[in-house]
Design a protein around this motif. Structure first.
Motif, PDB file in Angstrom:
ATOM      1  N   THR A 135      52.592-107.777   0.020  1.00  0.00           N
ATOM      2  CA  THR A 135      53.406-106.724   0.635  1.00  0.00           C
ATOM      3  C   THR A 135      54.479-107.329   1.542  1.00  0.00           C
ATOM      4  O   THR A 135      55.598-106.835   1.596  1.00  0.00           O
ATOM      5  CB  THR A 135      52.545-105.724   1.425  1.00  0.00           C
ATOM      6  N   GLY A 136      54.142-108.419   2.203  1.00  0.00           N
ATOM      7  CA  GLY A 136      55.125-109.107   3.038  1.00  0.00           C
ATOM      8  C   GLY A 136      56.243-109.714   2.221  1.00  0.00           C
ATOM      9  O   GLY A 136      57.411-109.693   2.629  1.00  0.00           O
ATOM     10  N   ALA A 137      55.902-110.253   1.056  1.00  0.00           N
ATOM     11  CA  ALA A 137      56.922-110.836   0.174  1.00  0.00           C
ATOM     12  C   ALA A 137      57.879-109.754  -0.302  1.00  0.00           C
ATOM     13  O   ALA A 137      59.102-109.958  -0.336  1.00  0.00           O
ATOM     14  CB  ALA A 137      56.263-111.524  -1.014  1.00  0.00           C
ATOM     15  N   GLY A 151      58.569-106.890   1.230  1.00  0.00           N
ATOM     16  CA  GLY A 151      59.379-106.487   2.377  1.00  0.00           C
ATOM     17  C   GLY A 151      60.444-107.515   2.730  1.00  0.00           C
ATOM     18  O   GLY A 151      61.584-107.165   3.039  1.00  0.00           O
ATOM     19  N   GLY A 152      60.094-108.779   2.671  1.00  0.00           N
ATOM     20  CA  GLY A 152      61.054-109.839   2.972  1.00  0.00           C
ATOM     21  C   GLY A 152      62.205-109.881   1.993  1.00  0.00           C
ATOM     22  O   GLY A 152      63.367-110.031   2.380  1.00  0.00           O
ATOM     23  N   HIS A 153      61.898-109.726   0.710  1.00  0.00           N
ATOM     24  CA  HIS A 153      62.951-109.733  -0.300  1.00  0.00           C
ATOM     25  C   HIS A 153      63.830-108.490  -0.199  1.00  0.00           C
ATOM     26  O   HIS A 153      65.037-108.562  -0.421  1.00  0.00           O
ATOM     27  CB  HIS A 153      62.351-109.863  -1.698  1.00  0.00           C
ATOM     28  N   ILE A 154      63.224-107.352   0.132  1.00  0.00           N
ATOM     29  CA  ILE A 154      64.015-106.134   0.333  1.00  0.00           C
ATOM     30  C   ILE A 154      64.998-106.356   1.478  1.00  0.00           C
ATOM     31  O   ILE A 154      66.186-106.015   1.369  1.00  0.00           O
ATOM     32  CB  ILE A 154      63.116-104.918   0.614  1.00  0.00           C
ATOM     33  N   THR A 155      64.527-106.936   2.569  1.00  0.00           N
ATOM     34  CA  THR A 155      65.389-107.191   3.720  1.00  0.00           C
ATOM     35  C   THR A 155      66.541-108.105   3.341  1.00  0.00           C
ATOM     36  O   THR A 155      67.699-107.842   3.693  1.00  0.00           O
ATOM     37  CB  THR A 155      64.581-107.791   4.878  1.00  0.00           C
ATOM     38  N   ARG A 156      66.259-109.169   2.589  1.00  0.00           N
ATOM     39  CA  ARG A 156      67.321-110.080   2.158  1.00  0.00           C
ATOM     40  C   ARG A 156      68.361-109.358   1.310  1.00  0.00           C
ATOM     41  O   ARG A 156      69.560-109.560   1.476  1.00  0.00           O
ATOM     42  CB  ARG A 156      66.735-111.252   1.365  1.00  0.00           C
ATOM     43  N   GLY A 182      46.483-100.386   0.432  1.00  0.00           N
ATOM     44  CA  GLY A 182      45.391-100.987   1.180  1.00  0.00           C
ATOM     45  C   GLY A 182      44.653-102.084   0.452  1.00  0.00           C
ATOM     46  O   GLY A 182      44.058-102.956   1.079  1.00  0.00           O
ATOM     47  N   ASN A 183      44.689-102.067  -0.869  1.00  0.00           N
ATOM     48  CA  ASN A 183      44.002-103.100  -1.641  1.00  0.00           C
ATOM     49  C   ASN A 183      44.907-104.263  -2.029  1.00  0.00           C
ATOM     50  O   ASN A 183      44.465-105.195  -2.688  1.00  0.00           O
ATOM     51  CB  ASN A 183      43.380-102.490  -2.906  1.00  0.00           C
ATOM     52  N   MET A 184      46.166-104.210  -1.618  1.00  0.00           N
ATOM     53  CA  MET A 184      47.094-105.295  -1.925  1.00  0.00           C
ATOM     54  C   MET A 184      46.969-106.381  -0.864  1.00  0.00           C
ATOM     55  O   MET A 184      46.674-106.102   0.299  1.00  0.00           O
ATOM     56  CB  MET A 184      48.536-104.792  -1.952  1.00  0.00           C
ATOM     57  N   LYS A 221      62.316-101.164  -3.858  1.00  0.00           N
ATOM     58  CA  LYS A 221      60.963-101.698  -3.673  1.00  0.00           C
ATOM     59  C   LYS A 221      60.333-102.042  -5.023  1.00  0.00           C
ATOM     60  O   LYS A 221      59.758-103.114  -5.194  1.00  0.00           O
ATOM     61  CB  LYS A 221      60.104-100.668  -2.934  1.00  0.00           C
ATOM     62  N   TYR A 222      60.462-101.137  -5.990  1.00  0.00           N
ATOM     63  CA  TYR A 222      59.872-101.378  -7.305  1.00  0.00           C
ATOM     64  C   TYR A 222      60.587-102.507  -8.047  1.00  0.00           C
ATOM     65  O   TYR A 222      59.954-103.311  -8.726  1.00  0.00           O
ATOM     66  CB  TYR A 222      59.866-100.096  -8.136  1.00  0.00           C
ATOM     67  N   GLU A 223      61.909-102.583  -7.903  1.00  0.00           N
ATOM     68  CA  GLU A 223      62.667-103.662  -8.538  1.00  0.00           C
ATOM     69  C   GLU A 223      62.259-105.022  -7.977  1.00  0.00           C
ATOM     70  O   GLU A 223      62.043-105.980  -8.728  1.00  0.00           O
ATOM     71  CB  GLU A 223      64.165-103.448  -8.342  1.00  0.00           C
ATOM     72  N   VAL A 224      62.152-105.116  -6.665  1.00  0.00           N
ATOM     73  CA  VAL A 224      61.776-106.375  -6.022  1.00  0.00           C
ATOM     74  C   VAL A 224      60.359-106.771  -6.429  1.00  0.00           C
ATOM     75  O   VAL A 224      60.100-107.934  -6.761  1.00  0.00           O
ATOM     76  CB  VAL A 224      61.910-106.272  -4.484  1.00  0.00           C
ATOM     77  N   ALA A 225      59.447-105.826  -6.427  1.00  0.00           N
ATOM     78  CA  ALA A 225      58.066-106.125  -6.825  1.00  0.00           C
ATOM     79  C   ALA A 225      58.024-106.644  -8.256  1.00  0.00           C
ATOM     80  O   ALA A 225      57.307-107.604  -8.553  1.00  0.00           O
ATOM     81  CB  ALA A 225      57.196-104.883  -6.681  1.00  0.00           C
TER      82      ALA A 225
END
Length: 72
Positions: A50-52, A54-59, A43-45, A25-29
């Motif tokens: 957050t979707g980006a 999650g999407g990259h993690i899934t890929r 909550g402030n993001m 998660k941290y690497e993708v971010a």
């Protein structure tokens, strides 16, 4: 909420993978140039950010699984 903790009701099939998934998660971010809050509160993001992540993690997870299935 503290880092590494989640409000999600999802349970990992392999609980030992939690640290590796957090690291991913941290690497993708970082690759996307998105700063993850130090306090762990998302909550402030922006939902888009957050979707980006999650999407990259899934890929990446699909890519890893395909490589393992192919025998790499």
């Amino acid at each position: 909420m503290a880092q590494g903790q989640s409000r999600s009701s999802n349970t990992l099939v392999v609980p030992q993978a939690n640290a590796a998934l957090d690291q991913l998660k941290y690497e993708v971010a970082q690759e996307l140039g998105i700063a993850i809050p130090q306090d762990g509160y998302y909550g402030n993001m922006a939902t888009r950010d957050t979707g980006a992540i999650g999407g990259h993690i899934t890929r990446k997870l699909v890519q890893i699984a395909e490589q393992q299935l192919a025998g790499r």
